[in-house]
Motif scaffolding. Structure first.
Motif, PDB file in Angstrom:
ATOM      1  N   THR A   7       3.086  -3.168   3.843  1.00 30.03           N
ATOM      2  CA  THR A   7       2.583  -3.704   2.434  1.00 30.03           C
ATOM      3  C   THR A   7       0.895  -3.614   2.350  1.00 30.03           C
ATOM      4  O   THR A   7       0.130  -3.970   3.319  1.00 30.03           O
ATOM      5  CB  THR A   7       2.857  -5.244   2.288  1.00 30.03           C
ATOM      6  OG1 THR A   7       4.363  -5.317   2.288  1.00 30.03           O
ATOM      7  CG2 THR A   7       2.619  -5.777   0.919  1.00 30.03           C
ATOM      8  N   HIS A   8       0.682  -2.902   1.402  1.00 34.35           N
ATOM      9  CA  HIS A   8      -0.977  -2.832   1.031  1.00 34.35           C
ATOM     10  C   HIS A   8      -1.233  -3.207  -0.270  1.00 34.35           C
ATOM     11  O   HIS A   8      -0.434  -3.431  -1.198  1.00 34.35           O
ATOM     12  CB  HIS A   8      -1.088  -1.310   1.117  1.00 34.35           C
ATOM     13  CG  HIS A   8      -1.079  -0.501   2.204  1.00 34.35           C
ATOM     14  ND1 HIS A   8      -2.103  -0.858   3.479  1.00 34.35           N
ATOM     15  CD2 HIS A   8      -0.042   0.306   2.950  1.00 34.35           C
ATOM     16  CE1 HIS A   8      -1.613   0.066   4.615  1.00 34.35           C
ATOM     17  NE2 HIS A   8      -0.576   0.503   4.210  1.00 34.35           N
ATOM     18  N   ARG A   9      -2.599  -3.529  -0.345  1.00 33.31           N
ATOM     19  CA  ARG A   9      -3.175  -3.601  -1.503  1.00 33.31           C
ATOM     20  C   ARG A   9      -4.197  -2.501  -1.760  1.00 33.31           C
ATOM     21  O   ARG A   9      -4.874  -1.815  -0.893  1.00 33.31           O
ATOM     22  CB  ARG A   9      -4.378  -5.086  -1.695  1.00 33.31           C
ATOM     23  CG  ARG A   9      -3.361  -6.313  -1.567  1.00 33.31           C
ATOM     24  CD  ARG A   9      -4.511  -7.350  -1.754  1.00 33.31           C
ATOM     25  NE  ARG A   9      -3.589  -8.680  -1.815  1.00 33.31           N
ATOM     26  CZ  ARG A   9      -4.412  -9.960  -2.155  1.00 33.31           C
ATOM     27  NH1 ARG A   9      -5.751  -9.793  -2.542  1.00 33.31           N
ATOM     28  NH2 ARG A   9      -3.693 -10.909  -2.280  1.00 33.31           N
ATOM     29  N   THR A  34      -6.174   2.508  -0.258  1.00 32.27           N
ATOM     30  CA  THR A  34      -5.843   0.976   0.269  1.00 32.27           C
ATOM     31  C   THR A  34      -7.149   0.126   0.515  1.00 32.27           C
ATOM     32  O   THR A  34      -8.239   0.617   1.054  1.00 32.27           O
ATOM     33  CB  THR A  34      -5.271   1.191   1.503  1.00 32.27           C
ATOM     34  OG1 THR A  34      -5.851   1.962   2.391  1.00 32.27           O
ATOM     35  CG2 THR A  34      -3.807   1.903   1.397  1.00 32.27           C
ATOM     36  N   GLU A  35      -6.763  -1.050   0.319  1.00 30.63           N
ATOM     37  CA  GLU A  35      -8.116  -1.983   0.488  1.00 30.63           C
ATOM     38  C   GLU A  35      -8.388  -2.361   1.883  1.00 30.63           C
ATOM     39  O   GLU A  35      -9.781  -2.592   2.408  1.00 30.63           O
ATOM     40  CB  GLU A  35      -7.648  -3.490  -0.400  1.00 30.63           C
ATOM     41  CG  GLU A  35      -8.822  -4.457  -0.350  1.00 30.63           C
ATOM     42  CD  GLU A  35      -8.393  -5.682  -0.958  1.00 30.63           C
ATOM     43  OE1 GLU A  35      -9.224  -5.956  -1.834  1.00 30.63           O
ATOM     44  OE2 GLU A  35      -7.407  -6.260  -0.751  1.00 30.63           O
ATOM     45  N   ASP A  36      -7.411  -2.323   2.736  1.00 26.74           N
ATOM     46  CA  ASP A  36      -7.482  -2.782   4.277  1.00 26.74           C
ATOM     47  C   ASP A  36      -8.127  -1.738   5.258  1.00 26.74           C
ATOM     48  O   ASP A  36      -9.201  -1.848   5.811  1.00 26.74           O
ATOM     49  CB  ASP A  36      -6.165  -3.117   4.773  1.00 26.74           C
ATOM     50  CG  ASP A  36      -5.143  -2.171   4.778  1.00 26.74           C
ATOM     51  OD1 ASP A  36      -5.276  -1.096   3.992  1.00 26.74           O
ATOM     52  OD2 ASP A  36      -3.832  -2.516   5.076  1.00 26.74           O
ATOM     53  N   GLU A  64      -0.561  -4.745  -5.381  1.00 30.70           N
ATOM     54  CA  GLU A  64      -0.074  -4.873  -4.105  1.00 30.70           C
ATOM     55  C   GLU A  64       1.470  -4.041  -3.943  1.00 30.70           C
ATOM     56  O   GLU A  64       2.130  -4.531  -5.183  1.00 30.70           O
ATOM     57  CB  GLU A  64       0.252  -6.356  -3.727  1.00 30.70           C
ATOM     58  CG  GLU A  64       0.865  -6.463  -2.207  1.00 30.70           C
ATOM     59  CD  GLU A  64       0.859  -7.923  -1.946  1.00 30.70           C
ATOM     60  OE1 GLU A  64       0.009  -8.553  -1.400  1.00 30.70           O
ATOM     61  OE2 GLU A  64       1.867  -8.962  -2.250  1.00 30.70           O
ATOM     62  N   THR A  66       4.808  -2.473  -1.238  1.00 25.86           N
ATOM     63  CA  THR A  66       5.397  -2.115  -0.155  1.00 25.86           C
ATOM     64  C   THR A  66       5.817  -0.767  -0.186  1.00 25.86           C
ATOM     65  O   THR A  66       6.277   0.032  -1.072  1.00 25.86           O
ATOM     66  CB  THR A  66       6.616  -3.039   0.326  1.00 25.86           C
ATOM     67  OG1 THR A  66       6.222  -4.385   0.327  1.00 25.86           O
ATOM     68  CG2 THR A  66       7.199  -2.572   1.488  1.00 25.86           C
ATOM     69  N   SER A  85       8.517  -4.597  -5.313  1.00 23.47           N
ATOM     70  CA  SER A  85       7.251  -5.046  -4.664  1.00 23.47           C
ATOM     71  C   SER A  85       5.988  -5.139  -5.289  1.00 23.47           C
ATOM     72  O   SER A  85       4.906  -5.701  -5.121  1.00 23.47           O
ATOM     73  CB  SER A  85       7.150  -4.361  -3.222  1.00 23.47           C
ATOM     74  OG  SER A  85       6.564  -3.315  -3.187  1.00 23.47           O
ATOM     75  N   ARG A  87       2.877  -5.863  -7.606  1.00 26.50           N
ATOM     76  CA  ARG A  87       2.227  -6.894  -8.194  1.00 26.50           C
ATOM     77  C   ARG A  87       0.811  -6.494  -8.412  1.00 26.50           C
ATOM     78  O   ARG A  87       0.042  -6.097  -7.602  1.00 26.50           O
ATOM     79  CB  ARG A  87       2.306  -8.145  -7.138  1.00 26.50           C
ATOM     80  CG  ARG A  87       3.539  -8.505  -6.529  1.00 26.50           C
ATOM     81  CD  ARG A  87       4.399  -9.240  -7.799  1.00 26.50           C
ATOM     82  NE  ARG A  87       5.560 -10.052  -7.325  1.00 26.50           N
ATOM     83  CZ  ARG A  87       6.805  -9.104  -7.398  1.00 26.50           C
ATOM     84  NH1 ARG A  87       7.037  -7.959  -7.914  1.00 26.50           N
ATOM     85  NH2 ARG A  87       8.139  -9.676  -6.965  1.00 26.50           N
ATOM     86  N   ILE A  89      -2.667  -7.640  -8.820  1.00 27.41           N
ATOM     87  CA  ILE A  89      -3.470  -8.595  -8.081  1.00 27.41           C
ATOM     88  C   ILE A  89      -4.823  -8.899  -8.982  1.00 27.41           C
ATOM     89  O   ILE A  89      -5.242 -10.059  -9.161  1.00 27.41           O
ATOM     90  CB  ILE A  89      -3.837  -8.458  -6.840  1.00 27.41           C
ATOM     91  CG1 ILE A  89      -2.496  -8.020  -5.720  1.00 27.41           C
ATOM     92  CG2 ILE A  89      -4.579  -9.378  -6.097  1.00 27.41           C
ATOM     93  CD1 ILE A  89      -1.598  -9.041  -5.804  1.00 27.41           C
TER      94      ILE A  89
END
Length: 276
Positions: A7-9, A34-36, A64, A66, A85, A87, A89
């Motif tokens: 799961t990523h933002r 991806t934010e992470d 967000e 998956t 999944s 969303r 944000i």
């Protein structure tokens, strides 16, 4: 993260024009970062018009979702999306111009040829290049007179409706296809110096712009005149960059899947003040 699932933002950079799908009815291929961990990913299939309106995202929105690695897709950036999944944000209008450019600056390649060379070595299939603004020519073609390859990629003929849901109202097949002819900003790193690239624009925004101009000006002649002004005269002055990606059926052929522009040139980003 569980196995191949994660799961990523993701900050969205690209939303391509919808394409027909026998399995999924109508899908939109997107791309984002991806934010992470700052990965540049291809995201599909997304039945964009099936999404809850509250989760229908735009460029630079933080979403967000998956994702799953695609075993049947050899392109390393490709991810299958769990549509339920998704969303929304945060909307992209909260990002500064500087933050937007920082998001994608690291993915700029010297030229299309460098993307091709990297693709052969690593299978990399997403990247960003800067065209030479002085060479840009915006071209409009009757869709019916475009090449067979371009007609296949841009075709919106609806093939098979879902048996479980009310079918979507088919989008009108584009009457016009829009192209850029250009050489890369660094032609010495490419083969385009004496042979400019010709690429159809597959970003959803270009067809949406034509539809909006038709609504505003009522005549096709005026709508196309405004398209030419916007994409030939205005946009190239704003540090235009192309997001390039390959197709699953042609994993070594790059096409223009998105347009990025900014009041800040990426190469001068670190010189900017807090004005932005």
């Amino acid at each position: 993260m569980h196995g191949r699932h994660a799961t990523h933002r993701i900050r969205i950079l690209v939303k391509a024009f919808p394409q027909p799908s026998q399995k999924h009815e109508e899908t939109v291929c997107c791309a984002g970062i991806t934010e992470d961990d700052g990965e540049f990913l291809r995201l599909y299939p997304i039945r964009f018009r099936r999404l809850d309106p509250a989760n229908r995202f735009k460029r630079y929105d933080l979403v967000e979702m998956t994702v799953t690695r695609v075993a049947t897709d050899r392109r390393p950036e490709s991810r299958h999306i769990d549509e339920d999944s998704i969303r929304l944000i945060e909307t992209g209008d909260r990002l500064s111009e500087e933050s937007k450019v920082r998001l994608w600056r690291a993915f700029i390649a010297p030229s299309i040829q460098s993307l091709i060379d990297d693709n052969k070595a690593t299978r990399r299939s997403l990247g960003i290049i800067k065209p030479d603004p002085g060479t840009l020519q915006f071209i409009i073609k009757d869709a019916a007179k475009s090449s067979q390859a371009d007609r296949e990629v841009a075709s919106l003929l609806y093939q098979q409706a879902s048996l479980l849901e009310d079918s979507l109202k088919p989008l009108k097949r584009p009457k016009h296809n829009f192209y850029y002819r250009f050489t890369c900003k660094n032609p010495e790193a490419c083969t385009c110096a004496g042979n400019p690239h010709n690429h159809e624009i597959h970003d959803w925004e270009v067809q949406a712009a034509f539809i909006n101009y038709m609504r505003r000006y009522k005549t096709e002649e005026k709508a196309l005149e405004m398209m030419t002004w916007e994409y030939q005269e205005n946009i190239p002055q704003r540090n235009l960059h192309f997001v390039m990606g390959t197709m699953k059926a042609h994993p070594q052929t790059f096409i223009v899947i998105g347009l990025l522009r900014s009041g800040i040139a990426p190469e001068t980003l670190d010189q900017q003040t807090e004005l932005f």
